[in-house]
Design an enzyme around this catalytic site. Structure first.
Site, PDB file in Angstrom:
ATOM      1  N   HIS A  13     -44.479 -26.529  -6.163  1.00  0.00           N
ATOM      2  CA  HIS A  13     -44.945 -27.659  -7.017  1.00  0.00           C
ATOM      3  C   HIS A  13     -44.905 -28.876  -5.946  1.00  0.00           C
ATOM      4  CE1 HIS A  13     -44.995 -29.540 -11.154  1.00  0.00           C
ATOM      5  NE2 HIS A  13     -45.362 -30.461 -10.318  1.00  0.00           N
ATOM      6  N   SER A 101     -53.949 -29.517  -6.235  1.00  0.00           N
ATOM      7  CA  SER A 101     -54.558 -30.713  -6.141  1.00  0.00           C
ATOM      8  C   SER A 101     -55.960 -30.620  -7.251  1.00  0.00           C
ATOM      9  CB  SER A 101     -55.443 -30.844  -4.826  1.00  0.00           C
ATOM     10  OG  SER A 101     -55.975 -32.335  -4.436  1.00  0.00           O
ATOM     11  N   THR A 102     -56.267 -31.700  -7.607  1.00  0.00           N
ATOM     12  CA  THR A 102     -57.007 -32.169  -8.602  1.00  0.00           C
ATOM     13  C   THR A 102     -58.775 -32.282  -7.931  1.00  0.00           C
ATOM     14  OG1 THR A 102     -55.536 -33.418  -9.782  1.00  0.00           O
ATOM     15  CG2 THR A 102     -57.578 -33.278 -11.184  1.00  0.00           C
ATOM     16  N   GLY A 173     -51.020 -34.662 -14.767  1.00  0.00           N
ATOM     17  CA  GLY A 173     -51.681 -35.877 -15.316  1.00  0.00           C
ATOM     18  C   GLY A 173     -50.861 -36.506 -16.211  1.00  0.00           C
ATOM     19  N   HIS A 200     -47.202 -28.401 -16.570  1.00  0.00           N
ATOM     20  CA  HIS A 200     -46.310 -29.659 -16.510  1.00  0.00           C
ATOM     21  C   HIS A 200     -45.895 -29.563 -18.159  1.00  0.00           C
ATOM     22  CE1 HIS A 200     -47.716 -30.773 -12.723  1.00  0.00           C
ATOM     23  NE2 HIS A 200     -47.088 -31.729 -12.732  1.00  0.00           N
ATOM     24  N   GLU A 203     -42.370 -33.264 -20.211  1.00  0.00           N
ATOM     25  CA  GLU A 203     -41.845 -34.381 -19.128  1.00  0.00           C
ATOM     26  C   GLU A 203     -41.684 -35.643 -19.990  1.00  0.00           C
ATOM     27  OE1 GLU A 203     -45.835 -34.160 -16.625  1.00  0.00           O
ATOM     28  OE2 GLU A 203     -44.231 -35.274 -14.975  1.00  0.00           O
ATOM     29  N   ASP A 284     -42.572 -32.157  -5.886  1.00  0.00           N
ATOM     30  CA  ASP A 284     -43.379 -32.784  -6.697  1.00  0.00           C
ATOM     31  C   ASP A 284     -44.327 -33.713  -5.778  1.00  0.00           C
ATOM     32  OD1 ASP A 284     -44.629 -33.070  -9.048  1.00  0.00           O
ATOM     33  OD2 ASP A 284     -43.265 -34.547  -9.757  1.00  0.00           O
ATOM     34  N   ASP A 285     -43.964 -34.675  -5.406  1.00  0.00           N
ATOM     35  CA  ASP A 285     -44.880 -35.560  -4.665  1.00  0.00           C
ATOM     36  C   ASP A 285     -43.622 -36.244  -3.552  1.00  0.00           C
ATOM     37  OD1 ASP A 285     -47.176 -35.836  -6.314  1.00  0.00           O
ATOM     38  OD2 ASP A 285     -45.347 -36.395  -7.942  1.00  0.00           O
TER      39      ASP A 285
HETATM   40  P1  5GP Z   1     -53.786 -34.532  -6.623  1.00  0.00           P
HETATM   41  O1  5GP Z   1     -54.125 -33.995  -7.808  1.00  0.00           O
HETATM   42  O2  5GP Z   1     -54.706 -35.953  -6.305  1.00  0.00           O
HETATM   43  O3  5GP Z   1     -53.888 -34.322  -5.166  1.00  0.00           O
HETATM   44  O4  5GP Z   1     -52.365 -35.301  -6.674  1.00  0.00           O
HETATM   45  C1  5GP Z   1     -52.201 -36.434  -7.471  1.00  0.00           C
HETATM   46  C2  5GP Z   1     -52.303 -36.086  -8.925  1.00  0.00           C
HETATM   47  O5  5GP Z   1     -51.492 -35.344  -9.411  1.00  0.00           O
HETATM   48  C3  5GP Z   1     -52.085 -37.428  -9.877  1.00  0.00           C
HETATM   49  O6  5GP Z   1     -53.179 -38.251  -9.941  1.00  0.00           O
HETATM   50  C4  5GP Z   1     -51.363 -36.593 -11.145  1.00  0.00           C
HETATM   51  O7  5GP Z   1     -52.806 -36.317 -11.793  1.00  0.00           O
HETATM   52  C5  5GP Z   1     -50.952 -35.393 -10.804  1.00  0.00           C
HETATM   53  N1  5GP Z   1     -49.326 -35.565 -10.706  1.00  0.00           N
HETATM   54  C6  5GP Z   1     -48.615 -35.913  -9.648  1.00  0.00           C
HETATM   55  N2  5GP Z   1     -47.294 -35.989  -9.821  1.00  0.00           N
HETATM   56  C7  5GP Z   1     -47.144 -35.882 -11.229  1.00  0.00           C
HETATM   57  C8  5GP Z   1     -46.157 -35.624 -12.164  1.00  0.00           C
HETATM   58  O8  5GP Z   1     -44.939 -35.881 -11.709  1.00  0.00           O
HETATM   59  N3  5GP Z   1     -46.429 -35.488 -13.509  1.00  0.00           N
HETATM   60  C9  5GP Z   1     -47.474 -35.346 -13.829  1.00  0.00           C
HETATM   61  N4  5GP Z   1     -47.754 -34.849 -15.297  1.00  0.00           N
HETATM   62  N5  5GP Z   1     -48.553 -35.292 -13.069  1.00  0.00           N
HETATM   63  C10 5GP Z   1     -48.465 -35.521 -11.712  1.00  0.00           C
END
Ligand code: 5GP
Length: 344
Positions: A13, A101-102, A173, A200, A203, A284-285
């Site tokens: 994740h 990734s989105t 998101g 997800h 949360e 997560d991040d």
């Molecule tokens: P990306 O998809 O742009 O590579 O990563 C960032 C995106 O992942 C954010 O804009 C968000 O949509 C999603 N995201 C990142 N961390 C979280 C989280 O802790 N919870 C949720 N629900 N979405 C997250």
């Protein structure tokens, strides 16, 4: 902690744009400067990181991603971000990662090129990196359904083109936006094409949605904070998770720093672990929350008083739940060798 770094780990994740380290962001910024292109990041890097004492809540946290998004808006910088992030996970002792990734349309690329760039960067990384990398395509639940449909079609297309790289689709998101039910037909379509699904889940306190998600039976769920009645779930949501035993991607620091959980001691990891629900420790991040996978293992071990043997078994168990079925045996053997070598 050397043990947690040396322990072979799988990361299941990790959002790409949330995983950018300070050093990666600086390199991307420098690339924009060197190539004479202006990036639109005027924000300070300090604003990207969310620490424990931060006053921002979960909803505010979604705004910080736009800082990373402006740095990964060209194919070159997106490829660099992917490569550098994989390298960092490898340096931290991670042997397999499912990055998610989105897909986005930017002035320099459309959603297909976005996915293509990450897939190519992952394939190229095999040459100089040992970490195995796979891609999960994300849908932002706050975006219009039309966009989610478009992303599902791209995910299916790329699953066909690169079956070894693209392994799943997920919904993330802002959990306050969008309705899970609306996405079910898209998830069904993706599943039929061979993509695994992770959601997800829980949360924020929304027992109805948690039930819908658990009833849907995704392959894994992320977070699962508000499932146990102690943390905003109901007896029914908890009973259902205990029955389905869906593997949970647990992100301790993320939950603490976004205040989904008051502190590490009261994190729901304990309830999940005691109920024998499969748990997978994840970041997560790692950029936003200034953490690493080995740090998450260390924090989990310290907080819940787990032995090295128990931590190694959590890492071993996680191998069963990776979406790339062909990689499971290799990862499992790697963990078993480690356990044998250290007599755990
Ligand atoms: P990306 O998809 O742009 O590579 O990563 C960032 C995106 O992942 C954010 O804009 C968000 O949509 C999603 N995201 C990142 N961390 C979280 C989280 O802790 N919870 C949720 N629900 N979405 C997250």
């Amino acid at each position: 902690n050397t043990f947690c770094r040396e322990l072979p780990k799988v990361e299941l994740h990790a959002h790409l744009n949330g995983s950018l380290s300070h050093s990666t962001m600086l390199q991307l910024k420098r690339h924009f400067a060197d190539t004479g292109k202006a990036d639109s990041t005027n924000a300070f890097f300090d604003e990207f990181q969310i620490g424990a004492g931060d006053t921002r809540n979960l909803s505010d946290c979604f705004q910080v991603f736009s800082i990373a998004h402006s740095l990964t808006s060209t194919p070159e910088t997106l490829a660099m971000a992917t490569k550098l992030t994989l390298q960092e996970f490898q340096d931290d002792g991670c042997c397999y990662i499912e990055l998610r990734s989105t897909p986005k349309d930017t002035p320099c690329m459309d959603k297909r090129q976005y996915i293509d760039t990450i897939v190519q960067a992952m394939q190229k990384s095999c040459v100089h990196l040992t970490i195995l990398s796979r891609l999960i395509i994300s849908i932002n639940r706050g975006s219009p359904l039309k966009e989610a449909e478009e992303i599902t079609d791209i995910a299916i297309e790329y699953k066909k083109k690169y079956p070894e790289v693209v392994v799943g689709m997920e919904i993330s998101g802002n959990p306050m936006l969008g309705r899970f039910q609306d996405f079910i037909p898209l998830l069904a379509k993706a599943r039929q094409a061979g993509l695994k699904i992770t959601l997800h889940c829980g949360e924020v306190c929304n027992p109805q949605e948690v039930l819908e998600m658990l009833q849907y039976k995704p392959d894994r769920i992320g977070h699962a904070v508000c499932v146990n009645p102690k943390y905003g779930g109901t007896n029914e949501t908890w009973r259902m998770l205990c029955e389905t035993k869906l593997p949970v991607e647990v992100c301790l620091t993320s939950n603490v720093n976004t205040k989904s959980t008051p502190d590490y001691d009261s994190h729901h990891f304990k309830e999940l672990y005691d109920a024998d629900i499969p748990v997978i420790i994840c970041t997560d991040d790692k950029g936003v929350f200034a953490t690493s996978l080995s740090q998450e293992y260390r924090l989990c071990g310290e907080t819940f008083n787990l032995s090295q043997s128990q931590l190694a078994r959590i890492a071993l168990n996680a191998c069963q739940y990776v979406f790339a079925e062909s990689a499971r045996k290799t990862l499992n053997d790697k963990l078993l060798n480690f356990i044998e070598k250290y007599e755990l």
